[in-house]
Design a protein around this motif. Structure first.
Motif, PDB file in Angstrom:
ATOM      1  N   ALA A 119       0.865  -1.205   0.049  1.00 51.92           N
ATOM      2  CA  ALA A 119      -0.082   0.104  -0.129  1.00 51.92           C
ATOM      3  C   ALA A 119       0.779   1.052  -0.013  1.00 51.92           C
ATOM      4  O   ALA A 119       1.715   1.303   1.101  1.00 51.92           O
ATOM      5  CB  ALA A 119      -0.958  -0.077   1.209  1.00 51.92           C
ATOM      6  N   GLN A 120       0.796   1.950  -1.002  1.00 56.10           N
ATOM      7  CA  GLN A 120       1.714   3.232  -1.142  1.00 56.10           C
ATOM      8  C   GLN A 120       0.693   4.282  -0.492  1.00 56.10           C
ATOM      9  O   GLN A 120       0.618   4.733   0.594  1.00 56.10           O
ATOM     10  CB  GLN A 120       2.194   3.483  -2.396  1.00 56.10           C
ATOM     11  N   CYS A 121      -0.035   4.936  -1.282  1.00 60.16           N
ATOM     12  CA  CYS A 121      -1.121   5.915  -0.929  1.00 60.16           C
ATOM     13  C   CYS A 121      -2.243   5.330  -0.103  1.00 60.16           C
ATOM     14  O   CYS A 121      -2.719   5.963   0.607  1.00 60.16           O
ATOM     15  CB  CYS A 121      -1.639   7.022  -2.079  1.00 60.16           C
ATOM     16  N   GLY A 122      -2.707   4.077  -0.799  1.00 58.34           N
ATOM     17  CA  GLY A 122      -3.566   3.360   0.011  1.00 58.34           C
ATOM     18  C   GLY A 122      -5.089   3.582  -0.408  1.00 58.34           C
ATOM     19  O   GLY A 122      -5.970   2.997   0.138  1.00 58.34           O
ATOM     20  N   ILE A 123      -5.170   4.504  -1.472  1.00 57.31           N
ATOM     21  CA  ILE A 123      -6.662   4.848  -2.027  1.00 57.31           C
ATOM     22  C   ILE A 123      -7.279   3.337  -2.679  1.00 57.31           C
ATOM     23  O   ILE A 123      -8.387   3.336  -2.498  1.00 57.31           O
ATOM     24  CB  ILE A 123      -6.741   5.805  -2.691  1.00 57.31           C
ATOM     25  N   CYS A 124      -6.267   2.574  -3.365  1.00 61.28           N
ATOM     26  CA  CYS A 124      -6.906   1.612  -3.849  1.00 61.28           C
ATOM     27  C   CYS A 124      -6.856   0.234  -3.021  1.00 61.28           C
ATOM     28  O   CYS A 124      -7.338  -0.670  -3.520  1.00 61.28           O
ATOM     29  CB  CYS A 124      -6.030   1.281  -5.275  1.00 61.28           C
ATOM     30  N   CYS A 183      -4.374   0.563  -9.728  1.00 65.08           N
ATOM     31  CA  CYS A 183      -3.482   1.176  -8.821  1.00 65.08           C
ATOM     32  C   CYS A 183      -2.420   1.830  -9.715  1.00 65.08           C
ATOM     33  O   CYS A 183      -1.993   1.590 -10.369  1.00 65.08           O
ATOM     34  CB  CYS A 183      -2.536   0.036  -8.046  1.00 65.08           C
ATOM     35  N   ARG A 184      -2.330   3.229  -9.124  1.00 66.06           N
ATOM     36  CA  ARG A 184      -1.657   3.820  -9.863  1.00 66.06           C
ATOM     37  C   ARG A 184      -0.116   4.142  -9.268  1.00 66.06           C
ATOM     38  O   ARG A 184       0.760   4.913  -9.820  1.00 66.06           O
ATOM     39  CB  ARG A 184      -2.176   5.412 -10.113  1.00 66.06           C
ATOM     40  N   CYS A 185       0.171   3.635  -7.983  1.00 62.49           N
ATOM     41  CA  CYS A 185       1.414   3.911  -7.290  1.00 62.49           C
ATOM     42  C   CYS A 185       2.551   2.881  -7.329  1.00 62.49           C
ATOM     43  O   CYS A 185       3.624   3.031  -7.521  1.00 62.49           O
ATOM     44  CB  CYS A 185       1.019   4.081  -5.806  1.00 62.49           C
ATOM     45  N   THR A 186       1.854   1.591  -7.231  1.00 65.25           N
ATOM     46  CA  THR A 186       2.782   0.306  -6.866  1.00 65.25           C
ATOM     47  C   THR A 186       3.321  -0.100  -8.005  1.00 65.25           C
ATOM     48  O   THR A 186       4.341  -0.820  -7.874  1.00 65.25           O
ATOM     49  CB  THR A 186       2.092  -0.487  -5.908  1.00 65.25           C
ATOM     50  N   ILE A 192      -6.050   7.511  -8.320  1.00 63.24           N
ATOM     51  CA  ILE A 192      -7.107   6.951  -7.926  1.00 63.24           C
ATOM     52  C   ILE A 192      -7.936   7.883  -7.018  1.00 63.24           C
ATOM     53  O   ILE A 192      -9.291   7.783  -7.045  1.00 63.24           O
ATOM     54  CB  ILE A 192      -7.056   5.571  -7.376  1.00 63.24           C
TER      55      ILE A 192
END
Ligand code: FES
Length: 912
Positions: free
Chosen positions: A103-108, A140-143, A349
């Motif tokens: 989980a990076q930003c965690g929104i997804c 997911c746009r971060c990981t 996201i």
């Protein structure tokens, strides 16, 4: 207005019976979030494209935004928070997500984990293919997905258990727990229940004159609380990011300059706004001629967007070194070409969202952001209000990548709260987010590069124009950064680079991971392959031969005595380069339509502002109970600043990171750590954290006259200092407490040493560069034109790895974005304004990534550390293009390389 379809719908939510009376058309996601308090259900698109809102309905994963609430009647509905609290399998998955840094930003994360729980109930030991299938509907746009796959498959965790968690320890994120339990609070999660709702009225035209109608009559008819227009802006109706280029109105006045520009806003109760139709808003449009392409915008007679910017040229940047004309003249070979890239959407996201309220005469704005103090600066101007009467409290931010450096919802929130005197909230629709917020600049670049017979670069000329859209945003930064970086991380003695930002009737282009450098790298790295081939030199060796080195001047004439790590990055790729090329030759030995290619490319990036002040301040204090509080204002948008800055501070202070309490970027209590951009937080805020840790350590040691090597042991109500056989305890309750409750406190700042650029761009633009080289293996189906990445190997010089687990996460996420830029992503106003038509990589698109961490310590970085956030994307797209060329012989010069474009190019090149 509150139309009910059913007196009562009853279902079970996380094991308890709930009842509600759904409104007409009410989505299950809305009912769960707004009426049943399940804010762990996230909404990213309201169209079933992103999967963030996935819940289990009778055990099956369902997009809650697509399901009418009344259809849940009699069902068992489970959300992430309920699953983790009630089901050991989900609790274990949460631990695995933390252990992998999944989980990076965690929104997804709620959507990912809920989907994974459904899979794991059926298949406790799933294959990678089964995981990809199960998660295929969640974006997911971060990981870059790899760590999520590892977590679901139960692979060995990447995080280590480390008692101190100092520099170099791959510890779990300090703020990871809330992200894997659904407790994290993003921009749309913090409003009070009574908050009014704001909807923005936007231009449907790229260029139009408009007249507003009877707003009072409209407000009365609709039963809304307020209508906001430019006349409601109490201060200056302009915002922007660069001094001298503050040009974007909060509300357009009479003329709209891009599709999606705000012209007014309507504020009403949630019930009224649920029925509100923007088509009823009284506005008349007169469509005007528009220019959306750069050539049209620069043509004689084109409509001018800004009076003072003749020819629609916003501004330019320039660097010249040596005599490029003569160098190209004497070159043994010259490669040249025109390259083009399109708009790229950030596609985080979490759409922009926030909440505001007036508290004791002060306005408080809580919103997702990358730059809380810049938001405060803007609000001070827009509201025409004393700074002390404004408070900005960042919420968790569900991805930013540059776009959340600009204000979006913040002025609307503050103006509405002040006008109505009531709490207000706003969340952009996905289409609204995509239409109105910044993009990566489209570019057209003409580049010529010469080399001598031995393969040494003998001249590089770069001329680029960048579509900056209707307003400046970060366009000046792009125009200035590109010429400094367009050589790539190579020794180029004779050089001339010019970049210009061009205004068009398009959404503003702004900051997006790399500020124009990724576009420039596409052109330069593509031509490097052509030069190497024409000289008969191995493509990797060609780069190594030309790599910058310590003591060798950059194109700005800057010389680094240490820390130039590009050669080490390129050399680290050599084993994979040789092995993968041999494998590709085997694959290509047959005569099937699938051809394998291997590409390599490099990149560099100066950390921090270009030749401008760039300070960060970090504050810390010790409370009487012995807790050590770190005020860490560097916005963590998923990249890990909360963890990395704390690790650096704890190292300097000499206490375990677990002893720290973190306080985030609330402008009332935390000093300015600058914006989260330009890969500056680890470097700049990290240095401020180091200085703060050292200063607090010195204070503590001084109190007991201990030497520098003494050990500090914080405890309940006191701090013990051990030095050899001696141990002294400082009783904190005996010390005086300040207004914030601290018995000891420090605040330290750091500003990187840079020097201004002269008229030829010569100077010292950055105190630090980071370096990277990527290798891409892919397969091209020459019949279909499709490209399938098989593997990436990424070597990154990070100076000194603060947290290797987080570095891997950044690299994998950056590669996913770079791959999207290369192969699939193009924002077209009016055509790809949602996550259905605008494609970003899914879990199924993402191949394995091998990250090679290189550590060439930097003279200025904290303990030698360098920034990383932008570097992870810069070499990716050119490595993909070079691999396509390796597979097919076709050099693609227009991004993205869609199957249609590649097929056409192969056809032109004579492929069957
Ligand atoms: Fe997946 Fe940010 S962690 S979108």
């Amino acid at each position: 207005m509150d139309k009910r379809v059913d007196a009562e719908t009853m279902f079970r939510l996380n094991g308890r019976d709930v009842r509600l009376a759904p409104r007409v058309g009410e989505r299950l996601s809305e009912a769960l979030r707004e009426r049943l308090g399940a804010r762990d259900v996230k909404v990213g698109c309201n169209a079933g494209d992103c999967g963030a809102c996935t819940v289990l309905v009778d055990g099956a994963p369902v997009c809650a935004c697509l399901m009418p609430a009344q259809q849940a009647a009699g069902a068992e509905v489970e959300t992430l928070a309920g699953l983790v609290a009630r089901e050991p399998l989900a609790a274990d998955l949460a631990r695995r997500f933390e252990g992998q840094g999944a989980a990076q930003c965690g929104i997804c994360t709620p959507g990912m984990m809920v989907s994974a729980v459904a899979l794991l109930r059926e298949a406790p030991r799933p294959s990678e293919g089964e995981v990809m299938d199960a998660l295929g509907g969640v974006l997911c746009r971060c990981t870059g997905y790899r760590k999520i796959i590892d977590a679901v498959m139960g692979r060995a965790p990447g995080a280590v258990v480390d008692a101190d968690g100092h520099m170099g320890a791959a510890i779990e994120k300090l703020d990871g727990r809330v992200k894997v339990t659904g407790a994290e609070r993003f921009g749309d999660d913090v409003a009070t229940a009574d908050a009014l709702v704001i909807k923005v009225i936007r231009s449907p035209h790229a260029h139009a004159r408009f007249v507003l109608g009877d707003l009072d009559g409209f407000a009365t008819r609709e039963g809304v609380e307020a209508v906001l227009t430019a006349s409601d802006v109490p201060g200056v109706n302009l915002f922007g990011t660069i001094p001298g280029f503050v040009d974007q109105p909060v509300f357009a006045e009479g003329v709209a300059r891009f599709r999606g520009e705000a012209v007014a806003a309507v504020v009403g109760t949630a019930e009224v706004m649920a029925q509100f139709d923007p088509a009823r808003f009284p506005v008349e449009w007169e469509v005007l001629p528009d220019v959306q392409g750069m050539a049209e915008a620069m043509a004689d007679g084109a409509p001018q967007l800004h009076v003072a910017r003749a020819g629609n040229v916003m501004c330019g940047g320039f660097v010249a070194h040596g005599d490029v004309g003569a160098a190209l003249e004497r070159a043994h070979v010259v490669a040249e070409g025109e390259f083009e890239t399109g708009f790229v959407e950030h596609a985080y996201i979490e759409p922009e969202a926030g909440f505001a309220q007036v508290v004791e005469g002060r306005v408080e704005v809580h919103a997702c952001t990358q730059a809380p103090v810049m938001d405060l600066d803007t609000l001070e101007q827009v509201l025409g209000m004393e700074r002390a009467r404004i408070r900005v409290v960042p919420t968790a931010t569900g991805g930013g990548f540059g776009s959340k450096l600009d204000v979006s919802v913040q002025p609307f929130l503050a103006i509405a709260a002040l006008k109505t005197g009531r709490p207000v909230r706003i969340t952009y629709e996905r289409t609204e987010s995509m239409q109105s917020t910044t993009k990566r600049h489209p570019s057209r670049m003409n580049v010529r590069i010469g080399a001598d017979a031995e393969g040494r670069i003998s001249g590089l000329r770069f001329d680029g124009i960048f579509n900056t859209g209707a307003y400046a945003s970060w366009g000046p930064t792009v125009a200035n950064r590109v010429p400094v970086h367009a050589s790539g991380p190579y020794a180029v003695a004779d050089y001339r680079a010019e970049a210009k930002g061009i205004h068009t009737h398009c959404p503003p282009s702004g900051a997006f991971r790399g500020f124009g450098v990724p576009q420039a790298a596409v052109a330069q790295e593509s031509l490097f392959d052509e030069l190497a081939d024409r000289l008969g030199i191995d493509r990797l060796e060609f780069r190594i031969r030309n790599a910058l080195a310590n003591g060798v001047p950059t194109v700005c004439g800057q010389v680094f005595a240490q820390g130039v790590g590009i050669r080490a990055c390129l050399e680290a790729l050599r084993p994979a380069w040789q092995a993968e090329r041999a494998k590709a030759a085997q694959v290509n030995a047959g005569d099937g339509p699938v051809r394998r290619g291997v590409g390599v490319a490099a990149g560099w990036y100066g950390c921090g502002n270009t030749s401008l002040p760039n300070p960060s301040t970090i504050k810390a204090g010790v409370r009487a109970d012995g807790r050590i509080v770190l005020h860490q204002g560097a916005a963590d948008i998923g990249q890990g600043a909360n963890t990395v800055i704390a690790q650096i501070f704890a190292t300097a202070l000499g206490v375990p990171v677990s002893r720290l309490d973190l306080v985030g970027g609330d402008t009332d209590v935390t000093p300015d750590a600058g914006k989260t951009s330009a890969s500056r937080q680890t470097f700049v805020s990290g240095n401020a954290a180091r200085l703060a840790g050292e200063a607090l350590r010195a204070q503590i040691l001084q109190r007991v006259n201990a030497g520098e090597d003494a050990v500090i042991v914080p405890g309940e109500g006191g701090v013990e200092v051990r030095e050899g056989a001696r141990a002294e305890r400082i009783e904190l309750a005996t010390l005086e407490t300040d207004a914030e409750g601290y018995v000891m406190r420090v605040a330290e700042s750091y500003d990187p040493p840079t020097k201004p650029l002269d008229a030829n761009g010569q100077g010292e633009p950055y105190a630090q560069f980071g370096y990277a080289a990527h290798l891409c293996v892919l397969e091209v189906d020459t019949k279909l034109g499709t490209v399938k990445p098989v593997k990436f190997v990424a070597a990154h010089d990070v100076g000194h790895a603060v947290n290797p687990l987080l570095i891997e996460g950044q690299v994998e996420g950056g590669i996913a974005q770079g791959m999207g830029m290369a192969l699939m992503e193009e924002y077209l106003p009016g055509r790809t304004e949602n996550l259905h038509d605008y494609l970003i990589p899914t879990v199924g698109d993402m191949p394995p990534v091998e990250t090679l961490i290189i550590e060439e310590p930097d003279a200025h970085g904290p303990y030698g550390a360098k920034g990383l956030g932008e570097h992870v994307l810069i070499p990716t797209a050119p490595s993909v293009l070079n691999a396509i060329r390796d597979a097919t012989g076709v050099q693609m010069r227009r991004l993205p390389v869609t199957p249609g474009r590649l097929k056409a190019a192969m056809g032109e090149a004579g492929h069957a």
